[in-house]
Design an enzyme around this catalytic site. Sequence first.
Site, short mmCIF file in Angstrom:
data_model
loop_
_atom_site.label_atom_id
_atom_site.label_comp_id
_atom_site.label_asym_id
_atom_site.label_seq_id
_atom_site.Cartn_x
_atom_site.Cartn_y
_atom_site.Cartn_z
N CYS A 2 34.13 41.50 40.63
CA CYS A 2 33.27 41.09 41.73
C CYS A 2 32.94 42.30 42.58
O CYS A 2 33.68 43.28 42.60
CB CYS A 2 33.97 40.05 42.59
SG CYS A 2 34.56 38.65 41.65
N LYS A 601 32.67 46.56 34.33
CA LYS A 601 32.87 47.99 34.16
C LYS A 601 34.24 48.42 34.67
O LYS A 601 34.95 49.16 34.03
CB LYS A 601 31.77 48.75 34.90
CG LYS A 601 31.84 50.26 34.72
CD LYS A 601 31.54 50.65 33.29
CE LYS A 601 31.88 52.08 32.97
NZ LYS A 601 32.03 52.28 31.53
O1 M6R Z 1 38.10 52.72 34.12
P1 M6R Z 1 39.14 52.71 33.02
O2 M6R Z 1 38.94 53.82 32.05
O3 M6R Z 1 40.55 52.68 33.54
O4 M6R Z 1 38.88 51.35 32.26
C1 M6R Z 1 39.72 50.94 31.22
C2 M6R Z 1 39.06 49.87 30.37
O5 M6R Z 1 38.80 48.73 31.13
C3 M6R Z 1 37.75 50.36 29.74
O6 M6R Z 1 37.95 51.52 29.00
C4 M6R Z 1 37.15 49.28 28.82
O7 M6R Z 1 37.97 49.08 27.71
C5 M6R Z 1 35.73 49.68 28.39
N1 M6R Z 1 34.85 48.57 28.61
C6 M6R Z 1 35.60 50.04 26.98
O8 M6R Z 1 34.29 50.22 26.57
#
Ligand code: M6R
Length: 606
Positions: A2, A601
């Site tokens: 959110c 994201k």
């Molecule tokens: O911001 P972060 O790198 O910590 O996020 C980790 C995951 O949520 C992120 O890499 C997620 O798996 C992506 N959507 C992959 O494409």
Amino acid sequence: MCGIFWYQGKETHAQNILLNGLKRLEYRWYDSAGLLVGNQKEIKLVKAIGKVSNLSEKVQKEINAEEQFSFGIAHTRRATHGGITENNTHPHYDNKQQFYLVHNGIIENYHKLKQELIAKWYEFYGQTDSEVIANLLTEHRNGNFLETVEKILQIIKWAYALLIVSPLAPGEMIAAKIGSPLLFGHDKDNNFFLSSDKQWLIGYVDQLTYLEDGDLLHIKNNEYTVTSKGIPTQKPFEEMDIKEIESSKGNYKHFMLKEIFEQANIIRRIFKWRVDFQNKILNAEAFHGMQNENFEHIVFIGCGTSYNAGSLGKLWMENLAGIPASCEIASEYEYRNINVNSKTLYVFISQSGETADSIEVLKMIKEKWWHTFGIVNVVGSTISRLTDYGLFTRAGAEIWVASTKAFTAQLSCILLLALFLGKKRALPKAKYEQILRELAKVPTMIEDLLADQTQIRELAQELKKYNNFFFLWRHYQFPIANESSLKLKEITYLHSESYPSGELKHGPLALIDEKIPSVIFCPQDFLFEKNLSSIQEIKARNGKVIAVSDKEIEGSDYTIKIPKTIDDIYPFITVIVGQLLAYHTADILWKNIDKPRNLAKSVTVK
Ligand code: M6R
């Protein structure tokens, strides 16, 4: 997740600023949006299911353009507690409409609190945990806005980023956070902004500060005070470093493809500042402070794509630095009984730097005073601030959900760390120099691969007919198969599994037939021959094989050719194939590549 955006200042139609802010973050996954605007006399609330344009239309109808509103709060909701309904959309309010709030996070004890309120005749119009907070405020109201908020903050169990206003306290706003991110900023004209997301503040604020867990921000009569766990504190403000939001995809069909293409230059940029290829010196500042440390164990921590990057880090550490290493999924590690010694370095990998699961582990490790290192993309984010040492990945804002450029930028930084530690320990000079030589060629190899995608596109036409896939690997290709499988799932919604080739015969071979294609990453590395045997195993069962290799693989149905390099460097190249396979298959299937369903994201809740 959110999103929260708050404005207070000289603008007389706060709704315009709020709607502009909401529109620029539209690419995120959300199911409904709402806003409230207010002045000294009244508060107006508008909510809509679906797109921001729906909200915008309702605002046009329901808010008279002649009325003036100097503050407002906007929120985009992604349903967790309760369905996608207007009633569950933020902002929320209590039974007496004395308190209005938006909330990010999850109140873990909301159910019990709700039952207690129901027993006192409170009524609920929706199912959210956030509405419980609004009624709690009324229940504990004592005539003093600040004290009332402080009281309920002792009752609710986090996580939260909360913004509260009250018609009983015109001109006041209180924000508090534990767990979920919240940034506060202002421009030169004393317009104040608050947001859960740095992207939202681009172009609005010149100075910003990050609220920490336990901070409470109180705005009253255009002045603000911050207390930290009850004690008044001066927040350090910093200059906003991003000036413009990336909003154009140029000539690319999708933003994801644009970010895939950016990778070569990002890697060049990372190395430009940190590697002197001519003199074979690593220049990263973070390493200077670590010269005297002698780490005996490295633990990488991350989630999703960042976990996959850490998995390669583990292999590089073992192979190049000669240091035992592991890579752990943050959401699991938190619950483990950890027995490491104080010479362990924890490397936290995160694009956003705000992933709740990773932050939770980081806090746990910091309590033990162990060494922490951050490999983070977003400057100023929580993980970058909390870690002892670190490298920024400098990939630029990665806006689109399916991570691509952040991954290769993470790999670049992790490899530099492994080389730095390796140089101090077991890594032979000749090997070190060979890696630097090959590393210097990576951007060009990626560009060569991207220059002609005809074969991958044609293959994707074929792959769209299947519902299940295997991604097979050995050793260095493990993180790449994992990442490729994750990309495929995220944007095509097709099922795939990443599996070690050597394990096929221990069970999964039972699944192999003409209906399940296997993508096998088999560059000519030290396990090449072993992979050839695995291909034979699959072919013997009529399975379709797509080999990703620098050598035409006899017996496979397709070979996707990649440039030749050395074992340690192939992952930079093979992952580009994985990204493109997912991208083209999703495109051919007409999927909404830049806004994959159900995903956010930045995952700021646990
Ligand atoms: O911001 P972060 O790198 O910590 O996020 C980790 C995951 O949520 C992120 O890499 C997620 O798996 C992506 N959507 C992959 O494409």
